[in-house]
Design an enzyme around this catalytic site. Structure first.
Site, PDB file in Angstrom:
ATOM      1  N   TYR A  95       7.024  -3.392 120.807  1.00 27.14           N
ATOM      2  CA  TYR A  95       6.546  -4.666 121.117  1.00 27.14           C
ATOM      3  C   TYR A  95       5.115  -4.709 120.402  1.00 27.14           C
ATOM      4  CZ  TYR A  95       4.313  -8.192 124.023  1.00 27.14           C
ATOM      5  OH  TYR A  95       3.319  -9.243 124.484  1.00 27.14           O
ATOM      6  N   LEU A 151      12.870   4.656 116.820  1.00 24.43           N
ATOM      7  CA  LEU A 151      13.866   3.599 117.506  1.00 24.43           C
ATOM      8  C   LEU A 151      14.389   3.878 118.974  1.00 24.43           C
ATOM      9  CD1 LEU A 151      15.850   2.527 114.255  1.00 24.43           C
ATOM     10  CD2 LEU A 151      13.816   1.576 115.137  1.00 24.43           C
ATOM     11  N   PHE A 173       1.106   3.727 117.808  1.00 23.67           N
ATOM     12  CA  PHE A 173       1.418   3.049 118.859  1.00 23.67           C
ATOM     13  C   PHE A 173       2.505   4.020 119.840  1.00 23.67           C
ATOM     14  CE2 PHE A 173      -0.165  -0.170 115.875  1.00 23.67           C
ATOM     15  CZ  PHE A 173      -1.037  -0.702 116.660  1.00 23.67           C
ATOM     16  N   TYR A 177       1.013   8.659 133.289  1.00 28.46           N
ATOM     17  CA  TYR A 177       0.783   7.796 131.815  1.00 28.46           C
ATOM     18  C   TYR A 177      -0.517   7.437 131.803  1.00 28.46           C
ATOM     19  CZ  TYR A 177       0.466   3.330 129.225  1.00 28.46           C
ATOM     20  OH  TYR A 177      -0.102   2.419 128.217  1.00 28.46           O
ATOM     21  N   LEU A 189       5.686  -8.102 134.134  1.00 29.77           N
ATOM     22  CA  LEU A 189       6.014  -9.453 135.122  1.00 29.77           C
ATOM     23  C   LEU A 189       6.513 -10.646 134.151  1.00 29.77           C
ATOM     24  CD1 LEU A 189       5.412 -10.865 137.698  1.00 29.77           C
ATOM     25  CD2 LEU A 189       2.922 -11.284 136.889  1.00 29.77           C
ATOM     26  N   ILE A 214       7.844 -10.424 143.916  1.00 22.97           N
ATOM     27  CA  ILE A 214       6.466 -10.322 143.746  1.00 22.97           C
ATOM     28  C   ILE A 214       5.952  -9.020 144.555  1.00 22.97           C
ATOM     29  CG2 ILE A 214       4.235 -11.051 144.615  1.00 22.97           C
ATOM     30  CD1 ILE A 214       5.652 -14.179 144.602  1.00 22.97           C
TER      31      ILE A 214
END
Ligand code: UDP
Length: 323
Positions: free
Chosen positions: A11, A33, A73, A141, A188, A205
């Site tokens: 992305y 990929l 990235f 992470y 989100l 939510i």
């Protein structure tokens, strides 16, 4: 400049590649990929399908490419998954990244640009967050990205490899051609827009009892094209170090859903659920350093602009890149 981009099919990477090419740079994309899409790689870029875990492959690829800069990235980026499979995060985001750093040093690369994250700050209790905020990640992470930041400092000191590391807040939105499609979507805005596309009945939510005005978490959303522009400025500047990237404005989960309703014109039902593990109440960037030192000027700073660009891409690609 000639730039070697890992994760250029993902992305954020794919849209940075598109912007680099638009700015007149030459790009080689290296991606396995596993998360990215071949269709997302701009046809003007050279593409190498390969994995950073394969040390010989990456050493040879960077040496042969003769790029002046590397943008890195390629990483795993799901907080929840990192809590259940930390090995996957430390192995890929740290160990495999070291193969790339060594390749850059051996090939005499001049500049290394790294995708770091606001998740390195953990649970800050005040905002806006500047780069001086103590970094205390609360999940593997964030820890994996912080470890790589530390390694960058040592590679600069010991090998002279100049770097810029960007701590992203919430990257969102799409370019005209390229968008956000993940194998598993946890974010989100794309999840809410799936409801607008009638692909899901309702959005969720996570937590309504946070110490925020409407009880839901507040985040600082930054348009992906603005984020890409910061990378191009970093490439062209002589600066080295760490920079936050956000707009300095926070929006709650409820405000994001409401904006998606307004932009799409769809009702978008929402259900309230328990908190998601590891979510800080409020993350708002202080990005003055990027503005002052890199000359960064966000062009799509409002939530409406960000959601509008995402809605245009998702409605044109309801099945993502296979549309
Ligand atoms: N969130 C939510 N419902 C969703 C996805 C996310 O309420 O379907 C919340 C999440 O708990 C967080 C905010 O939205 O407070 C932004 O989450 P996202 O995963 O987009 O980005 P993060 O801030 O985790 O990087």
């Amino acid at each position: 400049m000639k730039v070697f981009v890992t994760g250029g099919a993902g992305y954020i990477g794919s849209i940075c590649v598109e912007e680099l090419l638009n700015a007149g740079h030459q790009v080689t994309v290296f991606d396995n990929l596993s998360e990215g899409h071949r269709m997302a790689v701009d046809e003007r870029a050279q593409f190498i399908e390969g994995c950073l875990s394969d040390r010989e492959t990456i050493l040879n690829a960077v040496a042969a490419d003769q790029s002046e800069a590397v943008m890195h990235f390629a990483a795993f980026a799901q907080v929840g998954e990192s809590m259940t499979d930390p090995s996957k995060y430390f192995r890929n985001n740290v160990a495999n990244g070291i193969n790339l750093l060594d390749a850059a040093v051996e090939a005499g690369v001049k500049k290394f640009i790294f995708s770091s994250t606001a998740a390195t700050y953990g649970m800050p209790d005040t905002g806006p967050i500047t780069e001086q905020e103590p970094q205390k990640p609360i999940n593997p992470y964030g820890e994996s990205k912080l470890m790589f930041e530390t390694i960058l400092k040592w590679y600069r000191e010991l090998h002279g490899l100049e770097f810029v590391a960007f701590r992203y807040f919430n990257a969102a939105g799409c370019s005209e051609k390229l968008g956000e499609e993940r194998r598993v979507e946890t974010h989100l805005i794309p999840n809410v827009l799936r409801v607008a596309l009638a692909q899901k009945k309702e959005c969720r939510i996570f937590g309504t009892d946070y110490p925020t005005p409407d009880g839901t978490c507040i985040r600082d959303y930054i348009h992906i094209v603005d984020l890409a522009q910061a990378h191009i400025l970093a490439l062209e500047s002589g600066k080295c170090g760490f920079y936050n990237l956000g707009n300095g404005e926070g929006y709650s989960v409820r405000e994001v859903i409401e904006t998606c309703r307004q932009v799409s014109g769809k009702p978008i039902p929402a259900i309230e659920e328990a908190r998601r593990d590891g979510d800080p109440a409020r993350l708002i960037a202080g990005s003055q350093k990027a503005i002052d030192e890199l000359g960064w000027k966000p062009r799509y700073a409002t939530l409406e602009q960000i959601v509008d660009s995402a809605w245009r891409w998702h409605s044109a690609h309801p099945n993502g890149y296979s549309s």
